[in-house]
Design an enzyme around this catalytic site. Structure first.
Site, PDB file in Angstrom:
ATOM      1  N   HIS A  15     -26.090 -59.146  51.505  1.00  0.00           N
ATOM      2  CA  HIS A  15     -25.776 -58.566  52.808  1.00  0.00           C
ATOM      3  C   HIS A  15     -25.072 -57.232  52.554  1.00  0.00           C
ATOM      4  CE1 HIS A  15     -24.292 -57.759  56.693  1.00  0.00           C
ATOM      5  NE2 HIS A  15     -23.039 -58.086  56.433  1.00  0.00           N
ATOM      6  N   CYS A  75     -23.610 -62.121  60.409  1.00  0.00           N
ATOM      7  CA  CYS A  75     -24.185 -61.452  59.229  1.00  0.00           C
ATOM      8  C   CYS A  75     -24.883 -62.424  58.281  1.00  0.00           C
ATOM      9  CB  CYS A  75     -23.107 -60.684  58.476  1.00  0.00           C
ATOM     10  SG  CYS A  75     -22.367 -59.401  59.484  1.00  0.00           S
ATOM     11  N   ASN A 100     -24.037 -51.405  57.978  1.00  0.00           N
ATOM     12  CA  ASN A 100     -24.074 -52.869  58.106  1.00  0.00           C
ATOM     13  C   ASN A 100     -24.906 -53.230  59.333  1.00  0.00           C
ATOM     14  OD1 ASN A 100     -23.571 -55.566  58.600  1.00  0.00           O
ATOM     15  ND2 ASN A 100     -21.364 -55.439  58.248  1.00  0.00           N
TER      16      ASN A 100
HETATM   17  O1  UT7 Z   1     -20.443 -57.908  57.678  1.00  0.00           O
HETATM   18  C1  UT7 Z   1     -19.488 -58.853  58.039  1.00  0.00           C
HETATM   19  C2  UT7 Z   1     -18.346 -58.834  57.143  1.00  0.00           C
HETATM   20  N1  UT7 Z   1     -17.631 -57.590  57.254  1.00  0.00           N
HETATM   21  C3  UT7 Z   1     -17.147 -57.076  56.170  1.00  0.00           C
HETATM   22  O2  UT7 Z   1     -17.383 -57.618  55.109  1.00  0.00           O
HETATM   23  C4  UT7 Z   1     -16.234 -55.901  56.274  1.00  0.00           C
HETATM   24  C5  UT7 Z   1     -15.068 -56.123  55.374  1.00  0.00           C
HETATM   25  N2  UT7 Z   1     -14.044 -55.079  55.416  1.00  0.00           N
HETATM   26  C6  UT7 Z   1     -14.248 -53.852  54.904  1.00  0.00           C
HETATM   27  O3  UT7 Z   1     -15.328 -53.505  54.480  1.00  0.00           O
HETATM   28  C7  UT7 Z   1     -13.041 -52.951  54.771  1.00  0.00           C
HETATM   29  O4  UT7 Z   1     -11.881 -53.705  55.008  1.00  0.00           O
HETATM   30  C8  UT7 Z   1     -13.074 -51.731  55.726  1.00  0.00           C
HETATM   31  C9  UT7 Z   1     -14.131 -50.754  55.278  1.00  0.00           C
HETATM   32  C10 UT7 Z   1     -13.337 -52.183  57.148  1.00  0.00           C
HETATM   33  C11 UT7 Z   1     -11.736 -51.007  55.681  1.00  0.00           C
HETATM   34  O5  UT7 Z   1     -11.447 -50.618  54.339  1.00  0.00           O
HETATM   35  P1  UT7 Z   1     -10.008 -50.922  53.687  1.00  0.00           P
HETATM   36  O6  UT7 Z   1     -10.010 -50.337  52.361  1.00  0.00           O
HETATM   37  O7  UT7 Z   1      -9.804 -52.419  53.816  1.00  0.00           O
HETATM   38  O8  UT7 Z   1      -9.065 -50.110  54.614  1.00  0.00           O
HETATM   39  P2  UT7 Z   1      -7.799 -50.620  55.458  1.00  0.00           P
HETATM   40  O9  UT7 Z   1      -8.248 -51.362  56.668  1.00  0.00           O
HETATM   41  O10 UT7 Z   1      -6.818 -51.298  54.537  1.00  0.00           O
HETATM   42  O11 UT7 Z   1      -7.170 -49.252  55.902  1.00  0.00           O
HETATM   43  C12 UT7 Z   1      -6.652 -48.317  54.952  1.00  0.00           C
HETATM   44  C13 UT7 Z   1      -6.256 -47.069  55.686  1.00  0.00           C
HETATM   45  C14 UT7 Z   1      -5.396 -47.351  56.918  1.00  0.00           C
HETATM   46  O12 UT7 Z   1      -4.484 -46.292  57.058  1.00  0.00           O
HETATM   47  P3  UT7 Z   1      -2.949 -46.493  56.612  1.00  0.00           P
HETATM   48  O13 UT7 Z   1      -2.454 -47.624  57.468  1.00  0.00           O
HETATM   49  O14 UT7 Z   1      -3.002 -46.834  55.160  1.00  0.00           O
HETATM   50  O15 UT7 Z   1      -2.345 -45.172  56.933  1.00  0.00           O
HETATM   51  C15 UT7 Z   1      -6.394 -47.288  58.038  1.00  0.00           C
HETATM   52  O16 UT7 Z   1      -5.799 -46.968  59.281  1.00  0.00           O
HETATM   53  O17 UT7 Z   1      -7.426 -46.397  56.169  1.00  0.00           O
HETATM   54  C16 UT7 Z   1      -7.306 -46.177  57.568  1.00  0.00           C
HETATM   55  N3  UT7 Z   1      -8.632 -46.224  58.162  1.00  0.00           N
HETATM   56  C17 UT7 Z   1      -9.424 -45.146  58.257  1.00  0.00           C
HETATM   57  N4  UT7 Z   1      -9.265 -43.872  57.877  1.00  0.00           N
HETATM   58  C18 UT7 Z   1     -10.268 -43.027  58.102  1.00  0.00           C
HETATM   59  C19 UT7 Z   1      -9.281 -47.300  58.682  1.00  0.00           C
HETATM   60  N5  UT7 Z   1     -10.499 -46.919  59.133  1.00  0.00           N
HETATM   61  C20 UT7 Z   1     -10.610 -45.598  58.859  1.00  0.00           C
HETATM   62  C21 UT7 Z   1     -11.637 -44.656  59.082  1.00  0.00           C
HETATM   63  N6  UT7 Z   1     -11.415 -43.386  58.678  1.00  0.00           N
HETATM   64  N7  UT7 Z   1     -12.801 -44.996  59.655  1.00  0.00           N
END
Ligand code: UT7
Length: 322
Positions: free
Chosen positions: A249, A113, A279
């Site tokens: 980005h 990225c 992204n």
């Molecule tokens: O470009 C290169 C760099 N990449 C990035 O910068 C990406 C960085 N990361 C992110 O943008 C975020 O971490 C994500 C968008 C990927 C995830 O968001 P988050 O707020 O960090 O969510 P999380 O991984 O902590 O998950 C929270 C909850 C979990 O459920 P439980 O365990 O709390 O029940 C996940 O299983 O959300 C759940 N979850 C989803 N729910 C619905 C994860 N993905 C999804 C989804 N739809 N697509």
């Protein structure tokens, strides 16, 4: 002393748009979660026979037209991509052939990225040291081909697209500085394993697809981008108020908003495309830059800060007067 100045930009998005609603049919997710946690509403996806070079060619030709240049003026092509058409030759060489250019320097850059910021930094150094006069700098990705469409943690995030800029030698200021960093100790938090034996955690999982520990990447990205803002301002003796536009980005609206807060910039001074593009990795900054320039928000003379964070980890910034 010569500078590298941005003389034209161009971009291209594949025709097919994939909405969040379509993803609801593929994995256990919903539009509300995706919008709230990422800001993404839709992304573009290439057609079956469309390659990274195909979409890059559109963006490159548009950038050359905007710069008032023809392909024969180009003496350097730096192409940032994580999704090259072939293992070799470089997609830069494939693009060179498409544009009908012979003999100039052409190579790919793999910094995920942060790829476009790396490519810009390299082209800037070529131009400042007299190694090139007119560079085509491209960021293009067909990430849909390396997305695991069964993994809701990643498949909702990524999209395809291409952006390009023409950089030319100039007496007046253009790019002031670029800051390029990497730390390979974090390689396993965001990667594409080669095959099922290539997982440091020992899990059996198919290779060839993006794997990410989203939460940990999010924390690192937010903190690191805050620090690179300070590094860039300090290197140029500038204050936060000197920045007119942030072109970040486009990974997640929450990461973008955190960097804008760090700069005391309202979101109105940030070019945001993540809601429409998702992204697009190395393509996201040149795509956003082209949007901001073509809709005339970014004007000649404005001070623009580009920043990115991604797999590697890699991170970087570029400060330029447009
Ligand atoms: O470009 C290169 C760099 N990449 C990035 O910068 C990406 C960085 N990361 C992110 O943008 C975020 O971490 C994500 C968008 C990927 C995830 O968001 P988050 O707020 O960090 O969510 P999380 O991984 O902590 O998950 C929270 C909850 C979990 O459920 P439980 O365990 O709390 O029940 C996940 O299983 O959300 C759940 N979850 C989803 N729910 C619905 C994860 N993905 C999804 C989804 N739809 N697509």
């Amino acid at each position: 002393m010569s500078f590298a100045r941005l003389s034209g930009t161009g971009s291209y998005l594949p025709e097919r748009v994939m909405t969040n609603a379509e993803l609801e049919a593929l994995v256990d997710t919903n539009d509300e979660w995706i919008r709230e946690r990422t800001g993404i509403q839709q992304r573009h996806i290439v057609g079956d026979d469309e390659t990274t070079c195909d979409i890059a060619e559109h963006a490159a030709r548009r950038a050359l037209t905007a710069a008032g240049r023809s392909p024969s003026d180009v003496d350097l092509i730096v192409f940032a991509t994580t999704t090259p058409d072939r293992i070799f030759p470089a997609t830069a060489c494939l693009l060179q052939a498409r544009l009908g250019i012979h003999g100039c320097t052409a190579f790919d850059v793999q910094a995920v990225c942060t790829g476009f910021v790396y490519a810009l930094g390299i082209a800037d150094r070529f131009i400042r040291t007299g190694g090139a006069r007119c560079a085509l700098v491209v960021g293009a990705e067909t990430l849909s081909r390396i997305v695991d469409w069964t993994d809701r943690g990643t498949c909702v995030l990524f999209g395809d697209g291409a952006g390009a800029v023409v950089l030319e030698e100039s007496k007046g200021a253009g790019i002031h500085s670029t800051h390029l960093h990497a730390d390979g100790h974090y390689a396993d938090l965001l990667h594409v394993p080669r095959d099922s034996t290539d997982d440091p955690a020992g899990n059996e999982m198919p290779g060839g697809y993006i794997r990410m520990k989203g939460n940990e990447v999010f924390r690192m990205a937010t903190n690191t981008l805050g620090r690179i803002v300070d590094e860039t301002l300090l290197a140029n003796g500038l204050e936060k108020r000197d920045i007119d536009w942030l072109v970040p980005h486009q990974a997640n609206i929450r990461i973008i908003a955190a960097t804008a807060r760090k700069l005391n910039l309202p979101l109105e001074r940030v070019i945001v495309t993540v809601e429409r593009h998702g992204n697009t990795s190395a393509a996201s900054i040149p795509l956003a830059l082209d949007v901001g320039i073509r809709d005339e928000r970014i004007q000649r003379g404005d001070m623009v800060l580009l920043e990115a964070f991604g797999g590697g980890f890699t991170w970087g910034s570029a400060l330029l007067t447009y």
